[in-house]
Design an enzyme around this catalytic site. Structure first.
Site, PDB file in Angstrom:
ATOM      1  N   LYS A 113       0.825  -1.214   0.000  1.00  0.00           N
ATOM      2  CA  LYS A 113       0.000   0.000   0.000  1.00  0.00           C
ATOM      3  C   LYS A 113       0.857   1.261   0.000  1.00  0.00           C
ATOM      4  O   LYS A 113       0.466   2.283  -0.558  1.00  0.00           O
ATOM      5  CB  LYS A 113      -0.974   0.004   1.185  1.00  0.00           C
ATOM      6  CG  LYS A 113      -2.115  -0.974   1.000  1.00  0.00           C
ATOM      7  CD  LYS A 113      -3.253  -0.705   1.964  1.00  0.00           C
ATOM      8  CE  LYS A 113      -4.390  -1.689   1.730  1.00  0.00           C
ATOM      9  NZ  LYS A 113      -5.465  -1.581   2.720  1.00  0.00           N
ATOM     10  N   LYS A 195      -3.641 -11.010  -7.120  1.00  0.00           N
ATOM     11  CA  LYS A 195      -4.886 -11.216  -6.373  1.00  0.00           C
ATOM     12  C   LYS A 195      -6.019 -10.379  -6.964  1.00  0.00           C
ATOM     13  O   LYS A 195      -5.793  -9.244  -7.381  1.00  0.00           O
ATOM     14  CB  LYS A 195      -4.623 -10.793  -4.924  1.00  0.00           C
ATOM     15  CG  LYS A 195      -5.709 -11.072  -3.951  1.00  0.00           C
ATOM     16  CD  LYS A 195      -5.423 -10.431  -2.602  1.00  0.00           C
ATOM     17  CE  LYS A 195      -5.646  -8.933  -2.625  1.00  0.00           C
ATOM     18  NZ  LYS A 195      -5.869  -8.296  -1.335  1.00  0.00           N
ATOM     19  N   LYS A 198     -10.609  -5.457  -4.562  1.00  0.00           N
ATOM     20  CA  LYS A 198     -11.688  -4.486  -4.681  1.00  0.00           C
ATOM     21  C   LYS A 198     -11.159  -3.082  -4.934  1.00  0.00           C
ATOM     22  O   LYS A 198     -11.911  -2.196  -5.289  1.00  0.00           O
ATOM     23  CB  LYS A 198     -12.619  -4.540  -3.464  1.00  0.00           C
ATOM     24  CG  LYS A 198     -12.017  -4.227  -2.104  1.00  0.00           C
ATOM     25  CD  LYS A 198     -13.142  -4.053  -1.066  1.00  0.00           C
ATOM     26  CE  LYS A 198     -12.995  -4.879   0.187  1.00  0.00           C
ATOM     27  NZ  LYS A 198     -12.006  -4.400   1.146  1.00  0.00           N
TER      28      LYS A 198
HETATM   29  P1  TYM Z   1     -10.442  -6.790   3.182  1.00  0.00           P
HETATM   30  O1  TYM Z   1     -11.578  -5.845   3.383  1.00  0.00           O
HETATM   31  O2  TYM Z   1      -9.338  -6.394   2.281  1.00  0.00           O
HETATM   32  O3  TYM Z   1     -10.980  -8.166   2.644  1.00  0.00           O
HETATM   33  C1  TYM Z   1     -12.046  -8.853   3.279  1.00  0.00           C
HETATM   34  C2  TYM Z   1     -11.800 -10.346   3.284  1.00  0.00           C
HETATM   35  O4  TYM Z   1     -11.702 -10.838   1.936  1.00  0.00           O
HETATM   36  C3  TYM Z   1     -10.507 -11.601   1.783  1.00  0.00           C
HETATM   37  N1  TYM Z   1     -10.045 -11.437   0.397  1.00  0.00           N
HETATM   38  C4  TYM Z   1      -9.893 -12.441  -0.453  1.00  0.00           C
HETATM   39  N2  TYM Z   1     -10.055 -13.767  -0.349  1.00  0.00           N
HETATM   40  C5  TYM Z   1      -9.799 -14.530  -1.430  1.00  0.00           C
HETATM   41  N3  TYM Z   1      -9.387 -14.029  -2.630  1.00  0.00           N
HETATM   42  C6  TYM Z   1      -9.199 -12.701  -2.798  1.00  0.00           C
HETATM   43  N4  TYM Z   1      -8.801 -12.221  -3.957  1.00  0.00           N
HETATM   44  C7  TYM Z   1      -9.442 -11.848  -1.685  1.00  0.00           C
HETATM   45  N5  TYM Z   1      -9.369 -10.504  -1.494  1.00  0.00           N
HETATM   46  C8  TYM Z   1      -9.731 -10.276  -0.219  1.00  0.00           C
HETATM   47  C9  TYM Z   1      -9.548 -10.995   2.794  1.00  0.00           C
HETATM   48  O5  TYM Z   1      -8.523 -11.881   3.129  1.00  0.00           O
HETATM   49  C10 TYM Z   1     -10.479 -10.731   3.959  1.00  0.00           C
HETATM   50  O6  TYM Z   1     -10.679 -11.892   4.727  1.00  0.00           O
HETATM   51  N6  TYM Z   1      -7.864  -6.085   7.331  1.00  0.00           N
HETATM   52  C11 TYM Z   1      -9.003  -6.777   6.796  1.00  0.00           C
HETATM   53  C12 TYM Z   1     -10.304  -6.425   7.473  1.00  0.00           C
HETATM   54  C13 TYM Z   1     -10.247  -6.578   8.941  1.00  0.00           C
HETATM   55  C14 TYM Z   1     -10.251  -7.813   9.663  1.00  0.00           C
HETATM   56  C15 TYM Z   1     -10.210  -7.438  11.036  1.00  0.00           C
HETATM   57  C16 TYM Z   1     -10.311  -9.142   9.270  1.00  0.00           C
HETATM   58  C17 TYM Z   1     -10.187  -5.573   9.851  1.00  0.00           C
HETATM   59  N7  TYM Z   1     -10.182  -6.085  11.114  1.00  0.00           N
HETATM   60  C18 TYM Z   1     -10.199  -8.428  12.025  1.00  0.00           C
HETATM   61  C19 TYM Z   1     -10.304 -10.120  10.287  1.00  0.00           C
HETATM   62  C20 TYM Z   1     -10.232  -9.754  11.647  1.00  0.00           C
HETATM   63  C21 TYM Z   1      -9.103  -6.415   5.318  1.00  0.00           C
HETATM   64  O7  TYM Z   1      -8.621  -5.422   4.880  1.00  0.00           O
HETATM   65  O8  TYM Z   1      -9.860  -7.234   4.583  1.00  0.00           O
END
Ligand code: TYM
Length: 332
Positions: A113, A195, A198
């Site tokens: 990032k 990957k 979004k």
């Molecule tokens: P975030 O918002 O980027 O993504 C949400 C969830 O989606 C999963 N993910 C994917 N899984 C498979 N293939 C992909 N291409 C893909 N892109 C995203 C991510 O691994 C995630 O599980 N930091 C976290 C949000 C968060 C969180 C937490 C998660 C904040 N606090 C506490 C667990 C526990 C995040 O940015 O996810």
């Protein structure tokens, strides 16, 4: 029996993709009856990159409606907005003093990032994993279902929990990441070595969004980059086809082996169309349900108010223990 707690969250920072669904939300559904679940809209994480305020507010509600439309039961689980529970920021501050700058600088997502937002490498971006540790540890979660890209963050949450417990005595349960065997990393349809994300803005054909309409979904799959050869087989040297097989099997609820057998002897064109149609068929009812929920403002705000209250109570309990352990005066 001791309560088993599960925690996960998603940032309302962009249009969710089928990767977010397959890697995370899908796996929560089956676990919600076995665990006490907390699911958050991680809006405090989202502001570590610039967000339009009106859009952030709207996306937060859209995400809540999406959780429910996907099958998260708000009666059974606690669904809440992170910023409505002040203990997240408070615990983050305490944990900051147990976390080393060097550890944060080494985080893959921070490095990625920082490269992507070179003009805005802010403290929040660096502190992001500590806030995430606070999210998880506040609820004494033992299981954290996430996609593969978040495993490093769950690891650091474990390290911080262990460090705190060693210094101040048993306080936090040490969490574990729960990563699915198939689908923990859905790849870009245009560059299968990357990957699906979004926050992808350069190539709209790379990601399939949960809000895409039928024609768009089918078109994106038709244009998906595939590999040389003609066999529909899951293998390391076929990243494009393997990714499509993973997506297909996730949405059909079949194994990758079954999907391979189904398409034996068939061509890429026919296969890509079948994947597109399967995903479009699966998304249509979710989109309709999300729309219906969003239109019912009273219902949604009721769910979020109840969720914030439940989360607040659980978080307050842990934070008060933490404050006692570190020696913060809490009144007599
Ligand atoms: P975030 O918002 O980027 O993504 C949400 C969830 O989606 C999963 N993910 C994917 N899984 C498979 N293939 C992909 N291409 C893909 N892109 C995203 C991510 O691994 C995630 O599980 N930091 C976290 C949000 C968060 C969180 C937490 C998660 C904040 N606090 C506490 C667990 C526990 C995040 O940015 O996810």
């Amino acid at each position: 029996m001791e309560e088993k707690i599960l925690y996960s969250a998603i940032q309302p920072s962009g249009n969710l993709t089928i990767g977010n669904y397959i890697g995370s939300i899908r796996n929560w559904i089956g676990l919600q009856s076995k665990f006490t679940c907390f699911f958050a809209m991680a809006n405090m994480h989202a502001i570590t990159v610039r967000q339009d305020p009106a859009q952030l507010r709207r996306r937060t509600l859209e995400l809540a409606a999406l959780y429910i439309a996907c099958g998260i039961d708000p009666e059974q689980c606690t669904l809440y907005v992170q910023s409505q529970v002040p203990q997240h920021a408070e615990l983050c501050w305490v944990l900051n003093s147990l976390t080393y700058v060097g550890e944060m600088e080494r985080m893959t997502q921070f490095k990625d990032k920082s490269a992507k937002h070179a003009e805005n490498i802010n403290m929040g971006l660096m502190d992001y994993p500590v806030l995430m540790a606070a999210d998880i540890l506040l609820y004494q979660a033992e299981l954290v279902p996430v996609g593969q890209d978040q495993t490093q963050h769950v690891e650091i949450a474990r390290d911080i929990a262990i460090r705190f417990n060693n210094r101040y005595g048993e306080t936090f349960r040490v969490p574990e990441a729960f990563i699915v065997k198939q689908g923990a990393k859905i790849m870009s349809l245009q560059e299968p070595s990357k990957k699906m994300s979004k926050s992808e803005t350069e190539n709209p054909n790379a990601s399939v969004y949960l809000t895409d309409d039928r024609d768009t979904i089918i078109r994106k799959f038709k244009r998906a980059v595939t590999d040389s050869g003609s066999e529909i087989r899951f293998s390391e040297d076929k990243p494009g086809i393997s990714n499509l097989l993973t997506i297909y099997s996730a949405y059909r609820g079949v194994s990758v082996g079954d999907a391979e057998r189904e398409f034996e002897g068939k061509g890429y064109g026919e296969f890509k169309l079948a994947v597109g149609e399967t995903v479009a068929d699966a998304l249509a009812p979710v989109q309709a349900e999300q729309k219906r929920i969003l239109a019912d403002k009273a219902y949604l705000s009721g769910i979020l108010a109840a969720g914030a209250e439940r989360a607040f109570k659980a978080a307050r309990k842990t934070l008060s223990k933490v404050y006692r352990k570190v020696g913060f005066y809490q009144g007599d």
